[in-house]
Motif scaffolding. Sequence first.
Motif, PDB file in Angstrom:
ATOM      1  N   GLY A   1      -3.703  -4.005  -2.113  1.00  0.00           N
ATOM      2  CA  GLY A   1      -2.315  -4.418  -1.953  1.00  0.00           C
ATOM      3  C   GLY A   1      -1.398  -3.904  -3.042  1.00  0.00           C
TER       4      GLY A   1
ATOM      5  N   LYS B   1       0.396 -10.946  -5.726  1.00  0.00           N
ATOM      6  CA  LYS B   1      -0.343 -10.470  -4.561  1.00  0.00           C
ATOM      7  C   LYS B   1      -1.854 -10.636  -4.715  1.00  0.00           C
ATOM      8  CE  LYS B   1       3.108  -9.044  -1.992  1.00  0.00           C
ATOM      9  NZ  LYS B   1       3.386  -9.551  -0.633  1.00  0.00           N
TER      10      LYS B   1
ATOM     11  N   THR C   1      -4.824   0.091  -5.514  1.00  0.00           N
ATOM     12  CA  THR C   1      -3.558  -0.631  -5.352  1.00  0.00           C
ATOM     13  C   THR C   1      -2.443   0.400  -5.231  1.00  0.00           C
ATOM     14  OG1 THR C   1      -3.211  -0.766  -7.753  1.00  0.00           O
ATOM     15  CG2 THR C   1      -4.362  -2.614  -6.703  1.00  0.00           C
TER      16      THR C   1
ATOM     17  N   THR D   1      -5.541  -8.697   1.332  1.00  0.00           N
ATOM     18  CA  THR D   1      -4.203  -9.222   0.996  1.00  0.00           C
ATOM     19  C   THR D   1      -4.354 -10.686   0.553  1.00  0.00           C
ATOM     20  OG1 THR D   1      -3.824  -9.749   3.338  1.00  0.00           O
ATOM     21  CG2 THR D   1      -2.950  -7.664   2.524  1.00  0.00           C
TER      22      THR D   1
ATOM     23  N   CYS E   1       4.016 -11.070   5.552  1.00  0.00           N
ATOM     24  CA  CYS E   1       3.159 -10.076   4.888  1.00  0.00           C
ATOM     25  C   CYS E   1       3.097  -8.801   5.710  1.00  0.00           C
ATOM     26  CB  CYS E   1       1.755 -10.579   4.597  1.00  0.00           C
ATOM     27  SG  CYS E   1       0.826  -9.424   3.516  1.00  0.00           S
TER      28      CYS E   1
ATOM     29  N   THR F   1       2.312  -5.813   4.748  1.00  0.00           N
ATOM     30  CA  THR F   1       1.123  -5.005   4.484  1.00  0.00           C
ATOM     31  C   THR F   1       0.007  -5.377   5.451  1.00  0.00           C
ATOM     32  OG1 THR F   1       1.662  -4.715   2.141  1.00  0.00           O
ATOM     33  CG2 THR F   1      -0.627  -4.417   2.770  1.00  0.00           C
ATOM     34  N   THR F   2      -0.196  -6.670   5.649  1.00  0.00           N
ATOM     35  CA  THR F   2      -1.203  -7.119   6.603  1.00  0.00           C
ATOM     36  C   THR F   2      -0.887  -6.597   7.996  1.00  0.00           C
ATOM     37  OG1 THR F   2      -1.688  -9.128   5.336  1.00  0.00           O
ATOM     38  CG2 THR F   2      -2.228  -9.163   7.677  1.00  0.00           C
TER      39      THR F   2
END
Length: 338
Positions: free
Chosen positions: A184, A190, A208, A240, A249, A251-252
């Motif tokens: 992440g 995070k 990361t 995550t 979120c 990124t997820t």
Amino acid sequence: MQQELKKILISTYKPTKGRGGFTYATTLKEALSQHFQVDSLNLSPENKLPLYFKIPKILTNLWESSSVKSYDIVIRDLDSCLLLNKKPTKTIAIIHHIDYSFASLLVKFVFFFLTPLILRNLREVDAIVVVSKYWQRYFEKRGYRNVHLIYNGFEPSFYNLDLDEIEQFKKNYGLLGKPIVYLGDCQKAKGVTKSYEALKGIDVYLVTSGKQGVKIPAKNLELGYEDYLKLLSASFLVVTMSQFPEGWCRTTHEAMLLKKPVVGSGRGGMRELLEGGHQIICDDFNSLKEKVKYLLDHPQEQKRVGEAGFNFAKNFTAEKFKNDWLKLLFRVCGNKIE
């Protein structure tokens, strides 16, 4: 009473490029600009001065934005709701999450006093927009009205990446020969510090990205958005483990669109995303290594979880995002959608 809708201002305190709030506001401006004049205002000056030097300019910008009368609707993020526009200007607040636990001491001190004022002002706005059911319940349980859920919007076709380019990316950054586990954004909030400690004994690349907010031995890459997506796509799985209640979120969600399995903390709105996509929820860091190793040792399960995530994540389209916002805007102004 109907109000003709022509001009909209999107006011944010300090959007950080690449973060969820910035991307949401950018996507919103792009969507609404197809129908209205939409302007943006960043209350915080874009320079590297310490926060206490910026405060006078921030307050001046906030006062001026709350005094302007030329906009039909002003859309504000949480922090810029400290001051609101007077009627007939309509105000819509966008709330991703409320949490200052990982902020600097100065920010914690300032918002200890300001947050109650902001929350009081939220009872006066024409609509509150949240990005997950978690935050919808949060406000409705506290008696707030006009709370509307409008999820993040994505264009699934944008996530069809070229396999040769992904292999070249891995070669360029020395990531060949063993699996990549993406931890992440390199920020303490995070969970990357604890994730690294939990996983450092596994024979994988722990990676990361973004500005290095904490120093850990994981490989950190500062990437543009396209290369960031290549990193996600090159990863065997994505972790995550956020330590604060997320709004959603991104990124997820992006990992799921790329058919990558996600092991996440499920804090805040992230749980809805993980559960909906049948991903792996890890409630504590003590069990993180076990869950990650299971996927590493069972590639068929990794593929199955990745496919399940994609089948859920693909439903959150940019078109639906735009239509949901248009419906809200016309509702707030008393207009009908043609």
